[in-house]
Design a protein around this motif. Structure first.
Motif, PDB file in Angstrom:
ATOM      1  N   GLN A 332       0.858  -1.185   0.000  1.00  0.00           N
ATOM      2  CA  GLN A 332       0.000   0.000   0.000  1.00  0.00           C
ATOM      3  C   GLN A 332       0.897   1.239   0.000  1.00  0.00           C
ATOM      4  O   GLN A 332       1.869   1.318   0.763  1.00  0.00           O
ATOM      5  CB  GLN A 332      -0.899   0.008   1.231  1.00  0.00           C
ATOM      6  CG  GLN A 332      -1.924   1.117   1.249  1.00  0.00           C
ATOM      7  CD  GLN A 332      -2.828   1.030   2.464  1.00  0.00           C
ATOM      8  OE1 GLN A 332      -2.393   1.306   3.575  1.00  0.00           O
ATOM      9  NE2 GLN A 332      -4.066   0.645   2.262  1.00  0.00           N
ATOM     10  N   HIS A 333       0.572   2.207  -0.869  1.00  0.00           N
ATOM     11  CA  HIS A 333       1.410   3.393  -1.004  1.00  0.00           C
ATOM     12  C   HIS A 333       0.620   4.636  -0.585  1.00  0.00           C
ATOM     13  O   HIS A 333      -0.312   5.043  -1.279  1.00  0.00           O
ATOM     14  CB  HIS A 333       1.902   3.542  -2.433  1.00  0.00           C
ATOM     15  CG  HIS A 333       2.665   2.356  -2.927  1.00  0.00           C
ATOM     16  ND1 HIS A 333       3.919   2.016  -2.452  1.00  0.00           N
ATOM     17  CD2 HIS A 333       2.343   1.398  -3.837  1.00  0.00           C
ATOM     18  CE1 HIS A 333       4.339   0.923  -3.052  1.00  0.00           C
ATOM     19  NE2 HIS A 333       3.400   0.529  -3.887  1.00  0.00           N
ATOM     20  N   PRO A 334       0.987   5.257   0.545  1.00  0.00           N
ATOM     21  CA  PRO A 334       0.308   6.491   0.965  1.00  0.00           C
ATOM     22  C   PRO A 334       0.889   7.670   0.188  1.00  0.00           C
ATOM     23  O   PRO A 334       1.964   8.179   0.504  1.00  0.00           O
ATOM     24  CB  PRO A 334       0.656   6.569   2.457  1.00  0.00           C
ATOM     25  CG  PRO A 334       1.982   5.869   2.559  1.00  0.00           C
ATOM     26  CD  PRO A 334       2.003   4.814   1.489  1.00  0.00           C
ATOM     27  N   THR A 370      -4.675   7.005  -0.463  1.00  0.00           N
ATOM     28  CA  THR A 370      -4.215   5.645  -0.215  1.00  0.00           C
ATOM     29  C   THR A 370      -4.375   4.805  -1.471  1.00  0.00           C
ATOM     30  O   THR A 370      -5.457   4.736  -2.051  1.00  0.00           O
ATOM     31  CB  THR A 370      -5.016   5.009   0.936  1.00  0.00           C
ATOM     32  OG1 THR A 370      -4.854   5.813   2.104  1.00  0.00           O
ATOM     33  CG2 THR A 370      -4.521   3.609   1.224  1.00  0.00           C
ATOM     34  N   THR A 371      -3.301   4.172  -1.891  1.00  0.00           N
ATOM     35  CA  THR A 371      -3.345   3.345  -3.092  1.00  0.00           C
ATOM     36  C   THR A 371      -3.221   1.884  -2.679  1.00  0.00           C
ATOM     37  O   THR A 371      -2.129   1.326  -2.602  1.00  0.00           O
ATOM     38  CB  THR A 371      -2.216   3.719  -4.058  1.00  0.00           C
ATOM     39  OG1 THR A 371      -0.959   3.647  -3.354  1.00  0.00           O
ATOM     40  CG2 THR A 371      -2.395   5.126  -4.570  1.00  0.00           C
ATOM     41  N   ASN A 520       5.646   7.116   2.541  1.00  0.00           N
ATOM     42  CA  ASN A 520       6.574   6.112   3.060  1.00  0.00           C
ATOM     43  C   ASN A 520       7.954   6.565   2.586  1.00  0.00           C
ATOM     44  O   ASN A 520       8.285   6.469   1.403  1.00  0.00           O
ATOM     45  CB  ASN A 520       6.229   4.729   2.500  1.00  0.00           C
ATOM     46  CG  ASN A 520       7.177   3.645   2.990  1.00  0.00           C
ATOM     47  OD1 ASN A 520       8.320   3.910   3.360  1.00  0.00           O
ATOM     48  ND2 ASN A 520       6.708   2.411   2.971  1.00  0.00           N
ATOM     49  N   GLU A 521       8.764   7.087   3.502  1.00  0.00           N
ATOM     50  CA  GLU A 521       9.989   7.755   3.082  1.00  0.00           C
ATOM     51  C   GLU A 521      10.926   6.841   2.302  1.00  0.00           C
ATOM     52  O   GLU A 521      11.655   7.297   1.414  1.00  0.00           O
ATOM     53  CB  GLU A 521      10.710   8.348   4.294  1.00  0.00           C
ATOM     54  CG  GLU A 521       9.960   9.514   4.912  1.00  0.00           C
ATOM     55  CD  GLU A 521      10.785  10.257   5.930  1.00  0.00           C
ATOM     56  OE1 GLU A 521      11.986   9.952   6.058  1.00  0.00           O
ATOM     57  OE2 GLU A 521      10.218  11.145   6.593  1.00  0.00           O
ATOM     58  N   ARG A 522      10.928   5.561   2.595  1.00  0.00           N
ATOM     59  CA  ARG A 522      11.804   4.657   1.857  1.00  0.00           C
ATOM     60  C   ARG A 522      11.432   4.628   0.379  1.00  0.00           C
ATOM     61  O   ARG A 522      12.282   4.401  -0.478  1.00  0.00           O
ATOM     62  CB  ARG A 522      11.712   3.246   2.443  1.00  0.00           C
ATOM     63  CG  ARG A 522      12.669   2.288   1.748  1.00  0.00           C
ATOM     64  CD  ARG A 522      12.451   0.852   2.108  1.00  0.00           C
ATOM     65  NE  ARG A 522      13.270  -0.007   1.254  1.00  0.00           N
ATOM     66  CZ  ARG A 522      13.109  -1.306   1.155  1.00  0.00           C
ATOM     67  NH1 ARG A 522      12.170  -1.918   1.835  1.00  0.00           N
ATOM     68  NH2 ARG A 522      13.891  -2.016   0.359  1.00  0.00           N
ATOM     69  N   GLU A 523      10.153   4.882   0.080  1.00  0.00           N
ATOM     70  CA  GLU A 523       9.675   4.757  -1.292  1.00  0.00           C
ATOM     71  C   GLU A 523      10.062   5.939  -2.178  1.00  0.00           C
ATOM     72  O   GLU A 523       9.810   5.899  -3.382  1.00  0.00           O
ATOM     73  CB  GLU A 523       8.160   4.559  -1.298  1.00  0.00           C
ATOM     74  CG  GLU A 523       7.751   3.258  -0.644  1.00  0.00           C
ATOM     75  CD  GLU A 523       6.251   3.020  -0.670  1.00  0.00           C
ATOM     76  OE1 GLU A 523       5.822   1.947  -0.210  1.00  0.00           O
ATOM     77  OE2 GLU A 523       5.503   3.901  -1.146  1.00  0.00           O
ATOM     78  N   ILE A 524      10.667   6.979  -1.613  1.00  0.00           N
ATOM     79  CA  ILE A 524      11.180   8.049  -2.462  1.00  0.00           C
ATOM     80  C   ILE A 524      12.689   7.899  -2.602  1.00  0.00           C
ATOM     81  O   ILE A 524      13.440   8.870  -2.663  1.00  0.00           O
ATOM     82  CB  ILE A 524      10.792   9.447  -1.935  1.00  0.00           C
ATOM     83  CG1 ILE A 524      11.173   9.647  -0.479  1.00  0.00           C
ATOM     84  CG2 ILE A 524       9.311   9.680  -2.129  1.00  0.00           C
ATOM     85  CD1 ILE A 524      10.918  11.071   0.014  1.00  0.00           C
ATOM     86  N   THR A 525      13.119   6.652  -2.697  1.00  0.00           N
ATOM     87  CA  THR A 525      14.515   6.329  -2.953  1.00  0.00           C
ATOM     88  C   THR A 525      14.593   5.281  -4.061  1.00  0.00           C
ATOM     89  O   THR A 525      13.608   4.659  -4.427  1.00  0.00           O
ATOM     90  CB  THR A 525      15.214   5.752  -1.708  1.00  0.00           C
ATOM     91  OG1 THR A 525      14.688   4.450  -1.428  1.00  0.00           O
ATOM     92  CG2 THR A 525      15.030   6.652  -0.507  1.00  0.00           C
TER      93      THR A 525
END
Length: 551
Positions: A332-334, A370-371, A520-525
């Motif tokens: 899930q990607h906020p 929310t995806t 989700n901060e990890r997801e902008i890497t």
């Protein structure tokens, strides 16, 4: 904007945008997102392997759907360089039109071009009534054996509309991860589009100013004038974003096993894959199959032959921007859209209506959308500069620039809509001629409502990270200068913004940029390195900048 310039300049800028929110990077790009896809009533697709390019230089072995034969057409029609390869991620966006009444059918023929060891494959179409023919029986639907074909026939009723997902129904933990997913967009029949939407400026909701777009020389890149058969579903621009993630370890193991079994016969003993999909450690976070900054490069760029769709939305102030979003991965990607909330219109093609008044929409406003995996939604993003408490256009009656003296005549809703070709069309008139600062280096004490950071420090190379103004030379207008001012007549800043340069194209153009990204901060890497991943920019361009989504 040139792609390499963008990539070099973006890292520090992303951090600035997160903290500055509205007052941010001023830039323009030649690439725009739209919702490109293929049209028709019969789609001949294939599933095949290829490699996906990533911004860290890696090419990741993947599977994807593509066109087995030339499609009937492409949309939007103004995008003239569209192609549909035999493999792409996401798969081709299927754009279909609902009938004016009754039902119609859409046929999807899928041919399995995956390696023999990959076994069968298929497509699920959640939310649609589907009949199948050919192929072999699978757990969830009919499947295409290696080299074989299966046919899916979808029934589309007249009330259908909205954004939907499609994806593999065969060993989904592996095949969806490998890239077998895509989108279907159902647009209302022309006869069912509300008159208020087609007219250009709905009385019920400020925005939908397609008439102003055309007056400025822009083309209409919408698939339709309304997302649903409802007068409150009008919009001006639309963008499709499919969010997913990718664990390269799974892809590496799939490639190793496919290579080791390259000569095996489909269906024979041992001619199958046994790729573990847990534990799951994604390293790439994708928007339309690309990671930042690649997602800001143009649609159909040759550098991404198997990732044709970008993620670079643009708009003008006052426009209703439709965003179509699908969660295509396992997580899930906020996702957060800076600049304003997003009003949800519907989910999986189901318009959200009020229980007490079925004629009114009842979708929520979300700060973060929310995806959920497999879930699609349609929402409206809206930005006008209302509520900033300062003049975003830099109007200044003392300026030498005539554009600094434009009038603002409020309509019934408080916006300047009487002059569609004016630079400040849709300005919020209550803030007209309110300076953000009384001097170029001003602050609250200097008469402005905000204190800006020192622009000599808050910069990123040629890209100024602190100018709050919208439109060409707006910084000059606000300080009483003009491009033709005599030497040294504008004080220490000369005749350019405080950073000393404008790197935008066309020369002098400037606007607002909002960072849209996963929360989700990890997801902008990308591989845990910032920047990258699930991140893009919403660029709010001044009226005289023509947004050309034909690339």
């Amino acid at each position: 904007m040139r792609a390499m310039t963008m990539k070099k300049a973006i890292s520090t800028t992303q951090l600035l945008l997160a903290t500055m929110v509205a007052m941010a990077l001023l830039l323009t790009a030649t690439a725009h997102a739209a919702a490109p896809g293929i049209t028709g009533t019969t789609f001949n697709l294939t599933a095949q392997p290829a490699y996906l390019n990533q911004p860290d230089g890696q090419a990741v072995y993947s599977w994807g759907y593509g066109c087995a034969s030339a499609p009937t057409g492409f949309a939007p029609a103004a995008i003239t360089n569209a192609v549909c390869n035999t493999m792409q991620v996401p798969g081709p966006t299927l754009i279909v039109t609902a009938p004016a009444s009754g039902t119609t059918t859409v046929t999807v023929n899928l041919t399995n071009g995956l390696p023999a060891a990959a076994g069968n494959t298929s497509i699920l179409f959640p939310g649609f009534q589907v009949a199948t023919s050919g192929g072999v029986a699978g757990l969830l639907t009919q499947e295409a054996a290696p080299g074989g074909t299966v046919t899916y026939t979808l029934t589309i009723p007249s009330a259908a509309a909205g954004t939907h997902a499609y994806y593999s129904g065969t060993q989904g933990d592996l095949q969806v991860e490998m890239g077998l997913y895509g989108a279907i967009i159902v647009i209302p029949a022309t006869a069912n589009i509300p008159a208020a939407c087609a007219a250009g400026l709905p009385l019920t909701n400020p925005g939908a100013n397609s008439a102003a777009q055309l007056a400025a020389g822009e083309s209409d890149f919408r698939l339709a004038a309304a997302a649903y058969n409802h007068p409150q579903a009008c919009y001006d621009r639309e963008y499709l974003f499919q969010f997913s993630e990718m664990d390269p370890n799974i892809h590496t193991q799939a490639l190793a096993q496919v290579t080791a079994k390259a000569t095996c016969t489909a269906g024979a003993a041992g001619c199958s894959l046994n790729v573990p999909t847990e534990p799951y450690h994604p390293a790439y976070f994708l928007i339309n199959g690309r990671s930042m900054p690649d997602d800001m490069d143009p649609n159909y760029l040759a550098a991404y032959p198997h990732q044709p769709y970008n993620g670079n939305p643009h708009m003008h102030p006052g426009e209703l921007t439709l965003i179509r979003v699908i969660g295509q991965g396992r997580w899930q990607h906020p996702f957060h859209e800076h600049g304003n909330h997003v009003r949800i219109l519907g989910r999986d093609g189901n318009l959200i209506l009020s229980q007490t008044d079925p004629t009114s929409l009842a979708g929520p406003l979300f700060f973060t959308t929310t995806t959920t995996p497999g879930l699609a939604f349609d929402g409206i993003f809206y930005w006008t500069a209302k509520g900033l408490n300062w003049d975003a256009y830099g109007h200044n009656p003392a300026s030498l620039d005539t554009n600094a003296k434009l009038p603002c005549t409020p309509d019934a809703n408080g916006y300047n809509t009487g002059a569609p070709t004016a630079i400040n069309y849709f300005e919020w008139c209550q803030d007209h001629e309110k300076p953000v600062q009384a001097a170029p280096f001003g602050d609250v004490a200097g008469g402005g409502p905000v204190t800006l950071p020192d622009p000599n420090l808050f910069t990123n190379g040629a890209w100024y990270g602190g100018s709050p103004y919208l439109g060409p030379n707006a910084t000059l207008r606000a300080t009483g200068c003009s491009a033709g001012s005599p030497a040294n007549s504008c004080g220490a800043t000369g005749s350019t913004p405080p950073s000393g340069t404008i790197a935008n194209s066309p020369s002098g153009e400037a606007g607002f940029a909002f960072m849209w990204h996963s929360h989700n901060e990890r997801e902008i890497t990308t591989n845990n390195i910032f920047p990258g991943g699930m991140l893009m920019m919403m660029l709010v361009d001044s009226r005289e900048f023509v947004i050309d989504e034909s690339n």
